[in-house]
Write a protein that holds these residues in place. Structure first.
Motif, PDB file in Angstrom:
ATOM      1  N   THR A 100      47.941  95.369 -66.373  1.00 43.57           N
ATOM      2  CA  THR A 100      47.805  94.646 -66.589  1.00 43.57           C
ATOM      3  C   THR A 100      47.685  94.144 -68.247  1.00 43.57           C
ATOM      4  O   THR A 100      48.603  94.907 -68.192  1.00 43.57           O
ATOM      5  CB  THR A 100      45.749  95.532 -67.249  1.00 43.57           C
ATOM      6  OG1 THR A 100      45.768  96.642 -65.919  1.00 43.57           O
ATOM      7  CG2 THR A 100      44.974  94.581 -67.658  1.00 43.57           C
ATOM      8  N   GLY A 101      48.003  92.644 -67.836  1.00 42.02           N
ATOM      9  CA  GLY A 101      48.720  92.205 -68.985  1.00 42.02           C
ATOM     10  C   GLY A 101      49.908  91.790 -68.908  1.00 42.02           C
ATOM     11  O   GLY A 101      50.387  91.033 -69.164  1.00 42.02           O
ATOM     12  N   ASP A 102      50.761  92.242 -67.348  1.00 37.33           N
ATOM     13  CA  ASP A 102      51.724  91.896 -67.131  1.00 37.33           C
ATOM     14  C   ASP A 102      51.097  89.491 -66.785  1.00 37.33           C
ATOM     15  O   ASP A 102      50.129  89.611 -65.834  1.00 37.33           O
ATOM     16  CB  ASP A 102      52.185  91.990 -65.356  1.00 37.33           C
ATOM     17  CG  ASP A 102      52.586  93.383 -65.988  1.00 37.33           C
ATOM     18  OD1 ASP A 102      52.608  94.117 -67.406  1.00 37.33           O
ATOM     19  OD2 ASP A 102      52.795  94.207 -64.380  1.00 37.33           O
ATOM     20  N   ARG A 103      52.808  89.233 -67.136  1.00 34.32           N
ATOM     21  CA  ARG A 103      51.555  87.496 -65.897  1.00 34.32           C
ATOM     22  C   ARG A 103      51.773  87.822 -64.886  1.00 34.32           C
ATOM     23  O   ARG A 103      50.870  86.558 -64.119  1.00 34.32           O
ATOM     24  CB  ARG A 103      53.576  87.110 -67.004  1.00 34.32           C
ATOM     25  CG  ARG A 103      53.602  85.605 -66.976  1.00 34.32           C
ATOM     26  CD  ARG A 103      54.664  85.182 -67.481  1.00 34.32           C
ATOM     27  NE  ARG A 103      56.296  86.363 -66.279  1.00 34.32           N
ATOM     28  CZ  ARG A 103      56.784  85.106 -65.249  1.00 34.32           C
ATOM     29  NH1 ARG A 103      56.334  84.239 -64.750  1.00 34.32           N
ATOM     30  NH2 ARG A 103      57.623  85.871 -64.372  1.00 34.32           N
ATOM     31  N   ASP A 104      52.243  88.291 -64.077  1.00 37.12           N
ATOM     32  CA  ASP A 104      51.865  88.084 -62.387  1.00 37.12           C
ATOM     33  C   ASP A 104      51.382  88.961 -61.864  1.00 37.12           C
ATOM     34  O   ASP A 104      51.168  89.489 -61.110  1.00 37.12           O
ATOM     35  CB  ASP A 104      53.286  88.248 -61.956  1.00 37.12           C
ATOM     36  CG  ASP A 104      54.534  87.779 -62.112  1.00 37.12           C
ATOM     37  OD1 ASP A 104      54.077  86.014 -62.328  1.00 37.12           O
ATOM     38  OD2 ASP A 104      55.454  87.922 -61.620  1.00 37.12           O
ATOM     39  N   PHE A 105      50.324  89.720 -63.130  1.00 37.27           N
ATOM     40  CA  PHE A 105      48.940  90.540 -62.583  1.00 37.27           C
ATOM     41  C   PHE A 105      48.124  89.892 -62.088  1.00 37.27           C
ATOM     42  O   PHE A 105      47.817  88.622 -62.232  1.00 37.27           O
ATOM     43  CB  PHE A 105      48.496  90.730 -64.112  1.00 37.27           C
ATOM     44  CG  PHE A 105      47.882  92.107 -63.813  1.00 37.27           C
ATOM     45  CD1 PHE A 105      47.520  92.805 -63.378  1.00 37.27           C
ATOM     46  CD2 PHE A 105      45.838  91.911 -63.541  1.00 37.27           C
ATOM     47  CE1 PHE A 105      46.856  94.355 -62.668  1.00 37.27           C
ATOM     48  CE2 PHE A 105      45.194  92.596 -62.732  1.00 37.27           C
ATOM     49  CZ  PHE A 105      45.322  93.889 -62.787  1.00 37.27           C
TER      50      PHE A 105
END
Ligand SMILES: [Zn+2]
Ligand SMILES: [Zn+2]
Length: 212
Positions: free
Chosen positions: A155-160
């Motif tokens: 959660t929070g990753d750019r690619d999530f």
């Protein structure tokens, strides 16, 4: 520790999330549009989807032929194996950081003047073994069905991924792609059995070095 004892923690019930924390992702390249993405099994991704007819690139909708996955997987395995064979040793003292391919006659001692560090394999046998186990897990139907794979994104990753996959479609997609997954798994298995044998051999070399 010895090779055989060192092998045990890997075979215990550590969840894959923890066990494969340091494993490199499997990168696949779309042969049609050249998009590169991390493959994490039958999981949600903004870059690929598993369809009933196999792996599909989300950017250009190209359906990967089984051989296009097989050969990229094998190439990736071989690149990890050659890193391992390069045999680089690194000093464990962070203020030294000496890197060499030479094993000194003094065993594992660092040869930099005044350094008390110990030389360790940069890409260890354990790391390679674990890396292959990670690739194996990606094509393990049971692990896919039970959603036990290491997540690619947090959660929070750019690619999530924007969409989620529900459990019943994961189960159906796994069954539908069983042959594809099993053929990829056999590619990994071919190297894994070799590696496990060498892992045990390497353990005895380390024991020998520690005995002095
Ligand atoms: Zn594509
Ligand atoms: Zn050193």
């Amino acid at each position: 520790g010895s090779g055989i004892n060192g092998l045990q923690p890997l075979e215990s019930t550590i969840p894959d999330t923890e066990r494969f924390k340091d494993a490199a992702n499997l990168k696949l390249n779309c042969p049609n549009c050249s998009a590169t993405f991390d493959f994490g099994g039958i999981v949600a991704s903004n870059y690929y989807s598993m369809s009933y007819n196999g792996l599909q690139c989300k950017k250009c909708e190209h359906l990967f032929a089984p051989l296009q996955i097989n050969s990229q997987l094998e190439r990736s395995i071989r690149s990890h194996i050659s890193l391992y064979y390069a045999g680089w040793l690194q000093c464990d003292d962070p203020t030294c950081g000496n890197v060499t391919r030479q094993i000194s006659v003094f065993g594992k001692r660092c040869l930099n003047d005044g350094c008390t560090g110990v030389m360790r394999y940069r890409y260890s046998d354990k790391k390679l073994y674990n890396q292959l186990l990670y690739f194996d897990s990606l094509f393990n139907c049971e692990k896919n069905k039970n959603c036990e794979l290491k997540p690619l994104y947090h959660t929070g990753d750019r690619d999530f991924p924007q969409e989620k996959l529900n459990e019943s479609s994961i189960k159906a997609l796994t069954e539908q792609n069983r042959n594809l997954f099993e053929s990829n798994r056999s590619v990994v298995q071919k190297y894994l059995s070799d590696c496990a044998r060498r892992y045990v051999d390497m353990g005895s070399i380390f024991d020998f070095m520690q005995q002095r």
